[in-house]
Scaffold this motif. Structure first.
Motif, mmCIF file in Angstrom:
data_model
loop_
_atom_site.group_PDB
_atom_site.id
_atom_site.type_symbol
_atom_site.label_atom_id
_atom_site.label_comp_id
_atom_site.label_asym_id
_atom_site.label_seq_id
_atom_site.Cartn_x
_atom_site.Cartn_y
_atom_site.Cartn_z
ATOM 1 N N ARG A 39 -7.427 38.068 15.004
ATOM 2 C CA ARG A 39 -6.225 38.578 15.679
ATOM 3 C C ARG A 39 -5.476 39.591 14.826
ATOM 4 O O ARG A 39 -4.592 40.268 15.297
ATOM 5 N N CYS A 40 -5.813 39.682 13.543
ATOM 6 C CA CYS A 40 -5.236 40.647 12.610
ATOM 7 C C CYS A 40 -3.775 40.338 12.280
ATOM 8 O O CYS A 40 -2.854 40.930 12.843
ATOM 9 N N ASN A 41 -3.578 39.423 11.352
ATOM 10 C CA ASN A 41 -2.245 39.107 10.826
ATOM 11 C C ASN A 41 -1.860 40.230 9.863
ATOM 12 O O ASN A 41 -2.039 40.130 8.667
ATOM 13 N N ILE A 42 -1.299 41.298 10.428
ATOM 14 C CA ILE A 42 -1.185 42.553 9.696
ATOM 15 C C ILE A 42 -0.153 42.529 8.574
ATOM 16 O O ILE A 42 -0.283 43.222 7.564
ATOM 17 N N THR A 43 0.902 41.731 8.717
ATOM 18 C CA THR A 43 1.907 41.624 7.666
ATOM 19 C C THR A 43 2.759 40.399 7.927
ATOM 20 O O THR A 43 2.468 39.591 8.810
ATOM 21 N N ASN A 44 3.838 40.269 7.148
ATOM 22 C CA ASN A 44 4.794 39.190 7.342
ATOM 23 C C ASN A 44 6.176 39.822 7.434
ATOM 24 O O ASN A 44 6.551 40.642 6.597
ATOM 25 N N ALA A 49 11.911 40.989 -1.359
ATOM 26 C CA ALA A 49 11.997 39.750 -2.149
ATOM 27 C C ALA A 49 11.087 38.680 -1.568
ATOM 28 O O ALA A 49 10.438 37.937 -2.311
ATOM 29 N N GLY A 50 11.033 38.609 -0.235
ATOM 30 C CA GLY A 50 10.157 37.641 0.418
ATOM 31 C C GLY A 50 8.692 37.938 0.168
ATOM 32 O O GLY A 50 7.887 37.021 -0.007
ATOM 33 N N LEU A 51 8.324 39.216 0.153
ATOM 34 C CA LEU A 51 6.947 39.589 -0.157
ATOM 35 C C LEU A 51 6.594 39.171 -1.584
ATOM 36 O O LEU A 51 5.569 38.522 -1.821
ATOM 37 N N MET A 52 7.452 39.521 -2.524
ATOM 38 C CA MET A 52 7.158 39.247 -3.935
ATOM 39 C C MET A 52 7.106 37.750 -4.228
ATOM 40 O O MET A 52 6.356 37.307 -5.088
ATOM 41 N N ALA A 53 7.890 36.981 -3.480
ATOM 42 C CA ALA A 53 7.896 35.526 -3.681
ATOM 43 C C ALA A 53 6.569 34.899 -3.294
ATOM 44 O O ALA A 53 6.273 33.765 -3.703
ATOM 45 N N PHE A 66 5.927 48.232 -2.635
ATOM 46 C CA PHE A 66 6.663 47.618 -1.529
ATOM 47 C C PHE A 66 7.906 48.445 -1.185
ATOM 48 O O PHE A 66 8.268 48.580 -0.013
ATOM 49 N N ASN A 67 8.577 48.980 -2.209
ATOM 50 C CA ASN A 67 9.782 49.763 -1.982
ATOM 51 C C ASN A 67 9.466 51.064 -1.233
ATOM 52 O O ASN A 67 10.251 51.538 -0.416
ATOM 53 N N LYS A 68 8.287 51.611 -1.511
ATOM 54 C CA LYS A 68 7.868 52.859 -0.877
ATOM 55 C C LYS A 68 7.430 52.635 0.570
ATOM 56 O O LYS A 68 7.651 53.481 1.437
#
Length: 407
Positions: A39-44, A49-53, A66-68
């Motif tokens: 189904r392609c879980n493309i991102t969250n 901060a949530g990504l880095m955690a 991530f900032n870019k």
């Protein structure tokens, strides 16, 4: 694909500049079809901060990427290509159609629209770097390719059926880079516990799984879902636990499954007493239906060392304590992992200390850039690894063009 798109968009109409994507497979994006069970879980849908955690390895290295190009940037980009998205449980993002092919086709269409050249069925055999002229000679089975800037976005070793065989690590090593040892990660775990085959196919929800070292140190702990397999354990909790255990298997870490995480030992004992009070004359083996899935009952009885034919009214306080202990902590010692063939990602890769986080360019080879899984960064399940791929691809693509045009 993201690196090529970002490069082609950054080049625009600059005279004499072009982008070539070299792919050894017969089509692009083969691994994309496997994500999110097709189904392609493309991102969250979370913030930086949530990504880095959710990045166990070198999260700070990814801050610039991530900032870019963060989650909102990616979602806007994909929807701008004509693929509507939806957010599901756990903030997982999928195409509304639930089809990975829609994402793949949209990316391919954007590549064509920007004029990037795509060479399919073209395997790279080696990469030479002319230090004097700062140019790359990319050796393929047919025609070599000259380049001022080169992005290695070859993935890792996971799912070799998609063409991921780790050649990017070999190329990087040959160009002087250090490769941090690699391991299968987000992978099912194997165990030779004799009772596991009896539970094969059984899924557990709302259990708490801990991964610990022999001394008791907790590597990972979370409540959620897991699955028993004929050879061991899998499911979301186990895959996540493996990310913290992958490089420590030699230390004999073990898993502990708390089947009743919402109850203290005292509360659980009181619950058992209530159940037993209603079934005083039953055999022990027939009195656990309210506590456990039926298939788990014989296993739990065996692990508690209470004879199955023991009458409930004869079970002692010490035996109840033994039962409580098992319910609060079934232990499994993994004998290994299911390997790269079943691993979602590869842990390890190009040492991030040798790569500039602000551009993703090599500190050793000018004009050499890295993106995605070939870097020593990895995240947990939930769309985070694809976000890393898109973010690093975008930053590497833009950086490579800037370097090439300024050269």
């Amino acid at each position: 694909m993201m690196a090529a798109i970002a490069s082609a968009a950054a080049i625009g109409d600059s005279a004499g500049a072009s982008v070539i994507l070299i792919e050894k497979n017969e089509k692009l994006g083969k691994k994309l079809y496997l994500t999110g069970k097709g189904r392609c879980n493309i991102t969250n849908a979370t913030d930086i901060a949530g990504l880095m955690a959710h990045v166990p390895r070198n999260p700070r290295f990814l801050y610039s990427a991530f900032n870019k190009f963060d989650t909102s940037s990616l979602m806007a980009f994909i929807e701008g290509l004509g693929v509507p998205l939806k957010v599901e449980r756990g903030n997982r993002v999928f195409p509304v159609s639930d089809k990975a092919n829609d994402i793949n086709r949209a990316l391919e269409a954007r590549l064509r629209e920007l004029g990037a050249a795509v060479r399919l069925r073209t395997e790279v055999k080696g990469i030479d770097f002319d230090r004097e002229n700062k140019r790359f000679d990319i050796i393929t089975v047919e025609k070599n390719v000259k380049a001022d800037a080169l992005i290695l976005a070859t993935g890792g070793l996971s799912y070799p059926s998609t063409g991921a065989t780790g050649e990017g690590f070999s190329f990087a090593r040959a160009l002087g880079h250090t490769i941090v040892p690699t391991y299968p990660s987000l992978v099912p775990l194997l165990s030779d516990a004799p009772w596991l085959p009896e539970l094969a196919g059984l899924s557990l929800r709302n259990v708490r799984l801990s991964a610990r070292l022999s001394g008791g140190k907790i590597l990972y702990e979370e409540t959620g879902e897991m699955l028993f397999t004929p050879e061991g354990v899998s499911g979301p909790l186990v895959l996540r636990a493996s990310a913290y255990m992958a490089d420590r298997m030699a230390e004999k870490p073990y898993l502990s499954i708390n089947l009743k995480p919402g109850l203290t030992p005292e509360q659980l004992d009181a619950r058992i007493l209530r159940d037993f009070a209603e079934q005083q004359n039953k055999d022990f083996i027939n009195a656990l239906g309210g506590l456990l899935p039926q298939r788990m009952v014989p296993v739990l009885i065996s692990l508690s060392n209470i004879l199955p034919e023991t009458k409930v009214n004869a079970i002692t306080k010490a035996q109840r304590a033994a039962l409580t202990q098992v319910l609060k902590g079934i232990t499994i010692t993994p004998s290994g992992t299911a390997g790269y063939a079943e691993a979602v990602i590869t842990r390890g890769g190009v040492d991030t200390r040798e790569v500039s986080p602000s551009t993703l360019m090599s500190k050793k080879i000018p004009g050499l850039f890295f993106a995605g899984e070939c870097l020593d960064v990895d995240a947990l399940t939930g769309g985070y690894n694809l976000q890393i791929a898109f973010s690093t691809g975008y930053l590497a693509g833009q950086s490579a063009v800037k370097y090439g045009l300024e050269k």
